[in-house]
Structure formats: C-alpha cells, structure tokens
Scaffold this motif. Structure first.
Motif, PDB file in Angstrom:
ATOM      1  N   LYS A  66       0.347  11.058   5.932  1.00  0.00           N
ATOM      2  CA  LYS A  66      -0.002  10.270   7.117  1.00  0.00           C
ATOM      3  C   LYS A  66      -1.416   9.743   6.903  1.00  0.00           C
ATOM      4  N   ILE A  67      -1.602   8.432   7.137  1.00  0.00           N
ATOM      5  CA  ILE A  67      -2.932   7.853   6.962  1.00  0.00           C
ATOM      6  C   ILE A  67      -3.439   7.257   8.270  1.00  0.00           C
ATOM      7  N   SER A  68      -4.750   7.370   8.450  1.00  0.00           N
ATOM      8  CA  SER A  68      -5.443   6.824   9.613  1.00  0.00           C
ATOM      9  C   SER A  68      -6.716   6.146   9.134  1.00  0.00           C
ATOM     10  N   CYS A  69      -7.207   5.213   9.905  1.00  0.00           N
ATOM     11  CA  CYS A  69      -8.473   4.562   9.597  1.00  0.00           C
ATOM     12  C   CYS A  69      -9.572   5.629   9.611  1.00  0.00           C
ATOM     13  N   ALA A  70     -10.347   5.710   8.540  1.00  0.00           N
ATOM     14  CA  ALA A  70     -11.403   6.717   8.452  1.00  0.00           C
ATOM     15  C   ALA A  70     -12.527   6.450   9.452  1.00  0.00           C
ATOM     16  N   LYS A  71     -12.688   5.217   9.862  1.00  0.00           N
ATOM     17  CA  LYS A  71     -13.779   4.874  10.775  1.00  0.00           C
ATOM     18  C   LYS A  71     -13.452   5.218  12.226  1.00  0.00           C
ATOM     19  N   CYS A  72     -12.243   4.867  12.700  1.00  0.00           N
ATOM     20  CA  CYS A  72     -11.938   5.035  14.126  1.00  0.00           C
ATOM     21  C   CYS A  72     -10.757   5.963  14.410  1.00  0.00           C
ATOM     22  N   GLY A  73      -9.983   6.347  13.380  1.00  0.00           N
ATOM     23  CA  GLY A  73      -8.853   7.242  13.583  1.00  0.00           C
ATOM     24  C   GLY A  73      -7.541   6.564  13.938  1.00  0.00           C
ATOM     25  N   ASN A  74      -7.502   5.236  13.984  1.00  0.00           N
ATOM     26  CA  ASN A  74      -6.277   4.501  14.300  1.00  0.00           C
ATOM     27  C   ASN A  74      -5.180   4.850  13.290  1.00  0.00           C
ATOM     28  N   SER A  75      -3.980   5.188  13.773  1.00  0.00           N
ATOM     29  CA  SER A  75      -2.859   5.515  12.895  1.00  0.00           C
ATOM     30  C   SER A  75      -2.400   4.271  12.148  1.00  0.00           C
ATOM     31  N   LEU A  76      -2.241   4.409  10.823  1.00  0.00           N
ATOM     32  CA  LEU A  76      -1.819   3.293   9.979  1.00  0.00           C
ATOM     33  C   LEU A  76      -0.448   3.520   9.360  1.00  0.00           C
ATOM     34  N   GLY A  77       0.170   4.644   9.646  1.00  0.00           N
ATOM     35  CA  GLY A  77       1.484   4.932   9.083  1.00  0.00           C
ATOM     36  C   GLY A  77       1.393   5.961   7.983  1.00  0.00           C
ATOM     37  N   HIS A  78       1.978   5.656   6.812  1.00  0.00           N
ATOM     38  CA  HIS A  78       2.066   6.621   5.726  1.00  0.00           C
ATOM     39  C   HIS A  78       1.740   6.014   4.367  1.00  0.00           C
ATOM     40  N   GLU A  79       1.372   6.894   3.470  1.00  0.00           N
ATOM     41  CA  GLU A  79       1.248   6.586   2.050  1.00  0.00           C
ATOM     42  C   GLU A  79       2.384   7.353   1.379  1.00  0.00           C
ATOM     43  N   PHE A  80       3.259   6.649   0.682  1.00  0.00           N
ATOM     44  CA  PHE A  80       4.387   7.277   0.009  1.00  0.00           C
ATOM     45  C   PHE A  80       4.075   7.375  -1.477  1.00  0.00           C
ATOM     46  N   LEU A  81       4.114   8.586  -1.988  1.00  0.00           N
ATOM     47  CA  LEU A  81       3.705   8.848  -3.361  1.00  0.00           C
ATOM     48  C   LEU A  81       4.745   8.373  -4.370  1.00  0.00           C
ATOM     49  N   ASN A  82       4.269   7.709  -5.418  1.00  0.00           N
ATOM     50  CA  ASN A  82       5.113   7.207  -6.506  1.00  0.00           C
ATOM     51  C   ASN A  82       6.276   6.349  -6.009  1.00  0.00           C
ATOM     52  N   ASP A  83       6.039   5.558  -4.979  1.00  0.00           N
ATOM     53  CA  ASP A  83       7.076   4.701  -4.406  1.00  0.00           C
ATOM     54  C   ASP A  83       6.660   3.231  -4.436  1.00  0.00           C
ATOM     55  N   GLY A  84       5.649   2.921  -5.240  1.00  0.00           N
ATOM     56  CA  GLY A  84       5.152   1.558  -5.319  1.00  0.00           C
ATOM     57  C   GLY A  84       5.922   0.718  -6.325  1.00  0.00           C
ATOM     58  N   PRO A  85       5.492  -0.515  -6.527  1.00  0.00           N
ATOM     59  CA  PRO A  85       6.224  -1.445  -7.392  1.00  0.00           C
ATOM     60  C   PRO A  85       6.100  -1.113  -8.885  1.00  0.00           C
ATOM     61  N   GLN A  86       5.141  -0.254  -9.247  1.00  0.00           N
ATOM     62  CA  GLN A  86       4.964   0.127 -10.644  1.00  0.00           C
ATOM     63  C   GLN A  86       4.969   1.648 -10.727  1.00  0.00           C
ATOM     64  N   LEU A  87       5.371   2.181 -11.863  1.00  0.00           N
ATOM     65  CA  LEU A  87       5.424   3.623 -12.067  1.00  0.00           C
ATOM     66  C   LEU A  87       4.063   4.248 -11.767  1.00  0.00           C
ATOM     67  N   GLY A  88       4.056   5.277 -10.961  1.00  0.00           N
ATOM     68  CA  GLY A  88       2.831   5.978 -10.628  1.00  0.00           C
ATOM     69  C   GLY A  88       2.040   5.371  -9.489  1.00  0.00           C
ATOM     70  N   LYS A  89       2.469   4.231  -8.970  1.00  0.00           N
ATOM     71  CA  LYS A  89       1.767   3.587  -7.855  1.00  0.00           C
ATOM     72  C   LYS A  89       2.321   4.078  -6.525  1.00  0.00           C
ATOM     73  N   ASN A  90       1.477   4.188  -5.545  1.00  0.00           N
ATOM     74  CA  ASN A  90       1.895   4.587  -4.207  1.00  0.00           C
ATOM     75  C   ASN A  90       2.173   3.378  -3.347  1.00  0.00           C
ATOM     76  N   ARG A  91       2.856   3.604  -2.238  1.00  0.00           N
ATOM     77  CA  ARG A  91       3.134   2.529  -1.281  1.00  0.00           C
ATOM     78  C   ARG A  91       2.496   2.888   0.042  1.00  0.00           C
ATOM     79  N   TYR A  92       1.780   1.943   0.601  1.00  0.00           N
ATOM     80  CA  TYR A  92       1.155   2.104   1.915  1.00  0.00           C
ATOM     81  C   TYR A  92       1.906   1.260   2.904  1.00  0.00           C
TER      82      TYR A  92
END
Length: 92
Positions: A66-92
């Motif tokens: 779960k990710i949130s803005c570090a400055k204000c705490g606003n929820s931004l959703g999730h970071e999914f590990l190894n689910d990006g367009p390239q091997l080893g990349k994450n998806r936000y």
C-alpha cells in the motif's frame, strides 16, 4: 501539464498526455507520463516514481504494498511487485 493522482483515479487510465501526475491533496509530483503504460487494471499504471522517497509504503501481502504520499498521507493505491512491463519492474 500536471494531473491529480488519488486512489481509484480511473479517469486517467487511458490518458497519455505528456506531463506529471501529482498528489491530489498536496500537489507533490509523483509520476512522469513517460513512465505510464497500458495495463489491464482499471487504474492508470506506472513502472516508476519520479523519486522513491515520495511515497510511504506498508506491506499488505507478499506481492502488494500500500502506498501513500509521503508528504500528506493521501492514499495512492498499491505498488505491485514484479508486475511491471519489464522483468523485475514494479507496477504502481
């Protein structure tokens, strides 16, 4: 040009205009449009943040953070590990 990012921002899923995606609460730049890509999820997908320290992370499961803005705490959703367009990349 800048665009507002918040959890559930389906509006920007198919939006590919050049610019930055900023926190909807405090306007901190979080994602660059050059790091955005098409994904089957109903939300916009990015494979990189402008800078990793811009978000706070809370491990919810082995593959999702779960990710949130570090400055204000606003929820931004999730970071999914190894689910990006390239091997080893994450998806936000």
């Amino acid at each position: 040009m800048s665009f507002s990012c918040w959890f559930g921002s389906e509006h920007y899923r198919d939006h590919f205009e050049d610019g930055t995606y900023n926190c909807a609460e405090c306007n901190t730049p979080l994602f660059d449009s050059l790091k955005k890509y098409e994904h089957t999820s109903p939300w916009p997908a990015f494979f990189s943040l402008i800078h990793p320290d811009l978000v706070s992370r809370y491990q919810e499961s082995p593959s999702a953070i779960k990710i949130s803005c570090a400055k204000c705490g606003n929820s931004l959703g999730h970071e999914f590990l190894n689910d990006g367009p390239q091997l080893g990349k994450n998806r936000y």
